[in-house]
Design an enzyme around this catalytic site. Structure first.
Site: not given
Ligand code: GRF
Length: 192
Positions: A15-17, A109, A111, A175
């Site tokens: 869950g870093s994003n 999403n 990616h 990024q």
């Molecule tokens: C990220 O690289 C995202 O692009 C891909 O899965 C990864 C998730 O990372 N879909 P996080 O859980 O958000 O750290």
């Protein structure tokens, strides 16, 4: 008064994003708020992070359920909250056309490649193996075609001699954390 867009984030892992979206939503000029984080895995590390930010969390286990049953449960939980957008952030389940029906241009999403290149799993490895000189991330609307919907925003990074899957993933992730909130701001501004 300007309406704040309501966002539900779906996760499966660290869950870093998700975390960068939550932080961005807490900025005073943010046009969006995170109303809930839903995980399809009870042990997703992101759940604890979301709770620490005071965000409501929900676990809808996908394991042991048919795709149809899982999606029905997920969709009911989502619709009950009437979100403006649903952001997939490391959510490792493909969503069917049935699920997406009625949610067109609402599910987003991120990616880790410059789509349409390197769809699917291990996108960073695919870029290295292809001998690409650059990579990056793409934020896009979700359709039933995997990693195939309309592109909202891309950010590029160089591929440097000696890069490993890990070093490239880290560079792209930096990024990603900028790209997701920037994309939300962009589509919210466009639609309001
Ligand atoms: C990220 O690289 C995202 O692009 C891909 O899965 C990864 C998730 O990372 N879909 P996080 O859980 O958000 O750290």
């Amino acid at each position: 008064m300007k309406k704040t867009a309501k966002i539900i984030i779906l996760i499966s892992g660290r869950g870093s994003n998700m975390e960068s979206l939550i932080k961005s939503s807490k900025e005073t000029d943010s046009p969006f708020e995170i109303i809930e984080v839903i995980s399809n895995k009870s042990n997703a590390l992101g759940l604890e992070k979301a709770k620490n930010f005071g965000i409501s969390t929900l676990i809808i286990e996908s394991k042991g359920k048919s795709q149809k049953d899982f999606e029905n449960e997920l969709k009911s939980a989502i619709l009950a909250k009437s979100p403006d957008y649903i952001c997939l952030a490391g959510f490792m389940k493909l969503l069917s056309a049935d699920f997406l029906s009625g949610l067109e241009n609402k599910v987003i999403n991120i990616h880790p490649s410059l789509l349409p290149k390197h769809k699917g799993l291990n996108a960073q490895k695919q870029a290295l193996e292809a001998g690409d000189k650059e990579s990056g991330c793409t934020v896009h609307f979700v359709t039933a075609q995997m990693d195939g919907g309309e592109i909202i925003l891309q950010k590029k990074v160089p591929i440097i001699k000696g890069d490993t899957e890990d070093s490239l993933s880290q560079r792209i992730l930096g990024q990603e954390h900028l790209a997701y909130s920037e994309s939300l701001r962009k589509i919210i501004a466009k639609n309001s």
